[in-house]
Design a protein around this motif. Structure first.
Motif, PDB file in Angstrom:
ATOM      1  N   LEU A 249     -25.014 -50.401   1.154  1.00  0.00           N
ATOM      2  CA  LEU A 249     -24.935 -49.628   2.193  1.00  0.00           C
ATOM      3  C   LEU A 249     -24.882 -48.248   2.123  1.00  0.00           C
ATOM      4  O   LEU A 249     -24.947 -47.215   2.988  1.00  0.00           O
ATOM      5  N   ARG A 250     -24.687 -47.729   0.925  1.00  0.00           N
ATOM      6  CA  ARG A 250     -24.534 -46.261   0.515  1.00  0.00           C
ATOM      7  C   ARG A 250     -23.414 -45.575   1.123  1.00  0.00           C
ATOM      8  O   ARG A 250     -23.704 -45.002   2.099  1.00  0.00           O
ATOM      9  N   LEU A 251     -22.082 -45.516   0.670  1.00  0.00           N
ATOM     10  CA  LEU A 251     -21.259 -44.640   1.078  1.00  0.00           C
ATOM     11  C   LEU A 251     -20.287 -44.202  -0.029  1.00  0.00           C
ATOM     12  O   LEU A 251     -19.556 -45.418  -0.508  1.00  0.00           O
ATOM     13  N   GLY A 252     -19.943 -42.977  -0.184  1.00  0.00           N
ATOM     14  CA  GLY A 252     -18.729 -42.614  -1.220  1.00  0.00           C
ATOM     15  C   GLY A 252     -18.294 -41.476  -0.799  1.00  0.00           C
ATOM     16  O   GLY A 252     -18.847 -40.723   0.310  1.00  0.00           O
ATOM     17  N   TYR A 253     -17.289 -40.768  -1.454  1.00  0.00           N
ATOM     18  CA  TYR A 253     -16.887 -39.552  -0.951  1.00  0.00           C
ATOM     19  C   TYR A 253     -16.262 -38.846  -2.124  1.00  0.00           C
ATOM     20  O   TYR A 253     -16.092 -39.370  -3.320  1.00  0.00           O
ATOM     21  N   ILE A 254     -16.140 -37.500  -1.620  1.00  0.00           N
ATOM     22  CA  ILE A 254     -15.472 -36.628  -3.085  1.00  0.00           C
ATOM     23  C   ILE A 254     -14.018 -36.022  -2.247  1.00  0.00           C
ATOM     24  O   ILE A 254     -14.227 -35.733  -0.991  1.00  0.00           O
ATOM     25  N   VAL A 255     -13.222 -35.683  -2.813  1.00  0.00           N
ATOM     26  CA  VAL A 255     -12.065 -35.029  -2.658  1.00  0.00           C
ATOM     27  C   VAL A 255     -11.886 -33.916  -3.308  1.00  0.00           C
ATOM     28  O   VAL A 255     -11.835 -33.806  -4.855  1.00  0.00           O
ATOM     29  N   ALA A 256     -11.788 -32.443  -2.751  1.00  0.00           N
ATOM     30  CA  ALA A 256     -11.452 -31.454  -3.495  1.00  0.00           C
ATOM     31  C   ALA A 256     -11.122 -30.341  -2.504  1.00  0.00           C
ATOM     32  O   ALA A 256     -11.032 -30.557  -1.475  1.00  0.00           O
ATOM     33  N   LYS A 257     -10.803 -29.257  -3.220  1.00  0.00           N
ATOM     34  CA  LYS A 257     -10.569 -28.100  -2.384  1.00  0.00           C
ATOM     35  C   LYS A 257     -11.363 -27.724  -1.397  1.00  0.00           C
ATOM     36  O   LYS A 257     -12.514 -27.703  -1.586  1.00  0.00           O
ATOM     37  N   PRO A 258     -10.967 -27.121  -0.309  1.00  0.00           N
ATOM     38  CA  PRO A 258     -12.240 -26.758   0.760  1.00  0.00           C
ATOM     39  C   PRO A 258     -13.363 -25.938   0.289  1.00  0.00           C
ATOM     40  O   PRO A 258     -14.206 -26.171   0.408  1.00  0.00           O
ATOM     41  N   ASP A 259     -13.113 -24.849  -0.616  1.00  0.00           N
ATOM     42  CA  ASP A 259     -13.997 -23.940  -1.081  1.00  0.00           C
ATOM     43  C   ASP A 259     -14.859 -24.539  -1.845  1.00  0.00           C
ATOM     44  O   ASP A 259     -16.293 -24.515  -1.768  1.00  0.00           O
ATOM     45  N   ILE A 260     -14.501 -25.698  -2.696  1.00  0.00           N
ATOM     46  CA  ILE A 260     -15.311 -26.339  -3.599  1.00  0.00           C
ATOM     47  C   ILE A 260     -16.186 -27.498  -2.754  1.00  0.00           C
ATOM     48  O   ILE A 260     -17.541 -27.440  -2.827  1.00  0.00           O
ATOM     49  N   ILE A 261     -15.744 -28.190  -1.739  1.00  0.00           N
ATOM     50  CA  ILE A 261     -16.188 -28.917  -0.810  1.00  0.00           C
ATOM     51  C   ILE A 261     -17.506 -27.993  -0.197  1.00  0.00           C
ATOM     52  O   ILE A 261     -18.473 -28.763  -0.241  1.00  0.00           O
ATOM     53  N   ARG A 262     -16.995 -26.865   0.269  1.00  0.00           N
ATOM     54  CA  ARG A 262     -18.237 -26.033   1.085  1.00  0.00           C
ATOM     55  C   ARG A 262     -19.274 -25.731   0.190  1.00  0.00           C
ATOM     56  O   ARG A 262     -20.492 -25.918   0.697  1.00  0.00           O
ATOM     57  N   LYS A 263     -18.998 -25.411  -0.897  1.00  0.00           N
ATOM     58  CA  LYS A 263     -20.050 -24.996  -1.816  1.00  0.00           C
ATOM     59  C   LYS A 263     -20.981 -26.274  -2.212  1.00  0.00           C
ATOM     60  O   LYS A 263     -22.304 -25.937  -2.318  1.00  0.00           O
ATOM     61  N   ILE A 264     -20.608 -27.270  -2.291  1.00  0.00           N
ATOM     62  CA  ILE A 264     -21.185 -28.402  -2.524  1.00  0.00           C
ATOM     63  C   ILE A 264     -22.064 -29.115  -1.365  1.00  0.00           C
ATOM     64  O   ILE A 264     -23.227 -29.372  -1.175  1.00  0.00           O
ATOM     65  N   ALA A 265     -21.504 -29.089   0.000  1.00  0.00           N
ATOM     66  CA  ALA A 265     -21.982 -29.698   1.011  1.00  0.00           C
ATOM     67  C   ALA A 265     -22.986 -28.644   1.586  1.00  0.00           C
ATOM     68  O   ALA A 265     -24.011 -29.421   2.406  1.00  0.00           O
ATOM     69  N   LYS A 266     -23.041 -27.602   1.227  1.00  0.00           N
ATOM     70  CA  LYS A 266     -24.271 -26.755   1.591  1.00  0.00           C
ATOM     71  C   LYS A 266     -25.518 -27.276   1.155  1.00  0.00           C
ATOM     72  O   LYS A 266     -26.508 -26.713   1.887  1.00  0.00           O
ATOM     73  N   TYR A 267     -25.600 -27.871   0.267  1.00  0.00           N
ATOM     74  CA  TYR A 267     -26.892 -28.517  -0.611  1.00  0.00           C
ATOM     75  C   TYR A 267     -27.046 -29.933   0.324  1.00  0.00           C
ATOM     76  O   TYR A 267     -28.044 -30.543  -0.157  1.00  0.00           O
TER      77      TYR A 267
END
Ligand SMILES: Cc1ncc(COP(=O)(O)O)c(C=O)c1O
Length: 379
Positions: A249-267
């Motif tokens: 079904l494909r679902l996972g998640y990461i947890v990190a500081k919001p600035d790290i999350i934003r940096k990764i999410a933009k890709y």
């Protein structure tokens, strides 16, 4: 391996915009890549119905609760899941003791490893990991611009944290740790991992991949999530593919500081988690009955398989997960061919100029049948 420069990345982004399946091709190429010369010659994930002891899946999933939830979610399958995804992020944030802006959902944690590898790799520098380990983050980082610094496991096939600390360089951007490790199932001393992560996250981002953590008994599941809560440069990743048995079904998640999350999410190229995946994950989260059922069954089948390895006097890593690594008792390609002929899929890894068999733990019946077949393979 050819790297993707900033310019090529732009071209790739344009290609994605034009609807070319470039991201998918790259993901398939890197995430389902051969891990040995034997696999290069024989092929990986070949078509055909085989007993799957090659992907560390959960043979008992999805859980009864997840199955019900998937059925019940059918009425929403015609709807985009924007609201449900937001809601689920809140559930995860509460579980992890952070705010929702600390969470990024992905189509499996593999997608998030790939995005982290891209997002960091594109800036150059290096990613550091043990070897052998789960390679997606580093493979993507290398493809995008970074160097992969590898540190061999110790003689018990466990991460060598001292050697990894010494191998960090001024340009190291990410230090990747998998606990329990894949392909070995070996675990780290929690206090040592915590102090390593505290120390090293002052120099680089420490990525703690906890895909198999729930295979340990609850009292022994020492997540690095506490460091995220305390604002360290640490990323914790979790998946619904393993103990929850929802790999397809494909679902996972990461947890990190919001600035790290934003940096990764933009890709992240517009991933929307599907309605059945969200429904199943929501029903599975914290389903202690199913988790302890899987843990118990897995331990039983793993013990059976380890006794088999003991009876042969073969060395293997002390696995706490659903996978075992041991030196290949004969030529890897022959093993792949002969196990496949007998209906089983396993993996062969190259490490320290030797070939190694990586066998995922299936049901007890599957492991019984596999050991019989393996006896024929090595005869
Ligand atoms: C250590 C580790 N991390 C992450 C993954 C990716 O799993 P998924 O993308 O299904 O979450 C795997 C899959 O085998 C794994 O072994």
């Amino acid at each position: 391996m050819e790297t993707v420069s900033r310019r090529n990345w732009l071209k790739s982004a344009v290609a994605l915009g034009a609807g070319l399946p470039l991201g998918i091709t790259l993901a398939n190429e890197l995430m389902a890549a051969p891990v040995s010369q034997a696999e290069k010659r024989h092929g990986v994930f070949r078509p055909g119905k085989l007993v799957r002891l090659g992907s560390n899946e959960n043979p008992y999933g999805p859980s009864p609760k997840a199955r019900e939830a998937i059925k019940a979610s059918i009425t929403e399958h015609n709807r985009y899941s924007f609201a449900e995804a937001q809601e689920f992020k809140k559930v995860l944030a509460d579980k992890e003791g952070v705010s929702p802006d600390h969470i990024l959902l992905g189509a499996g944690s593999g997608e998030l490893l790939a995005l982290t590898g891209m997002g960091i790799g594109i800036e150059g520098g290096a990613v550091l990991s043990a070897f052998p380990t789960f390679r997606t983050l580093m493979e993507f980082a290398v493809r995008f611009n970074a160097r992969w610094d590898k540190v061999d496991l110790d003689e018990t096939l466990t991460h060598n944290l001292e050697a990894m600390a010494s191998a960090a360089k001024p340009d190291t951007k990410v230090i990747f740790v998998v606990n329990p490790n894949n392909p070995t199932g070996t675990v780290l001393d929690p206090a040592k991992l915590k102090s390593f992560s505290e120390e090293m996250s002052r120099k680089a981002i420490v990525y703690s991949d906890e895909a198999y953590l729930e295979f340990l008994e609850p009292g022994q599941q020492h997540s690095m999530i506490d460091l995220v809560r305390k604002d360290y440069n640490v990323i914790v990743s979790r998946t619904f593919s393993k103990i929850y048995g929802l790999a397809g079904l494909r679902l996972g998640y990461i947890v990190a500081k919001p600035d790290i999350i934003r940096k990764i999410a933009k890709y992240q190229p517009g991933t929307i988690i599907s309605q059945p995946a969200l429904a199943a994950a929501k029903a599975s989260l914290g389903d202690n009955e199913f988790m302890s059922f899987t843990r118990k069954k897995n331990a039983e089948a793993r013990d059976y398989f380890c006794k088999y390895l003991d009876s042969k006097k073969w060395f293997y890593g002390n696995s706490h997960a659903n996978v075992v690594l041991f030196p290949a008792p004969k030529d890897g390609k022959t093993i792949l061919e002969e196990t496949e002929k007998r209906g089983f899929q396993i993996r062969i890894w190259d490490y320290q100029d030797k070939e190694w068999c990586r066998v995922s733990i299936g049901t007890l019946d599957e492991m019984k049948a596999f050991t019989k077949a393996f006896d024929e393979v090595i005869a």
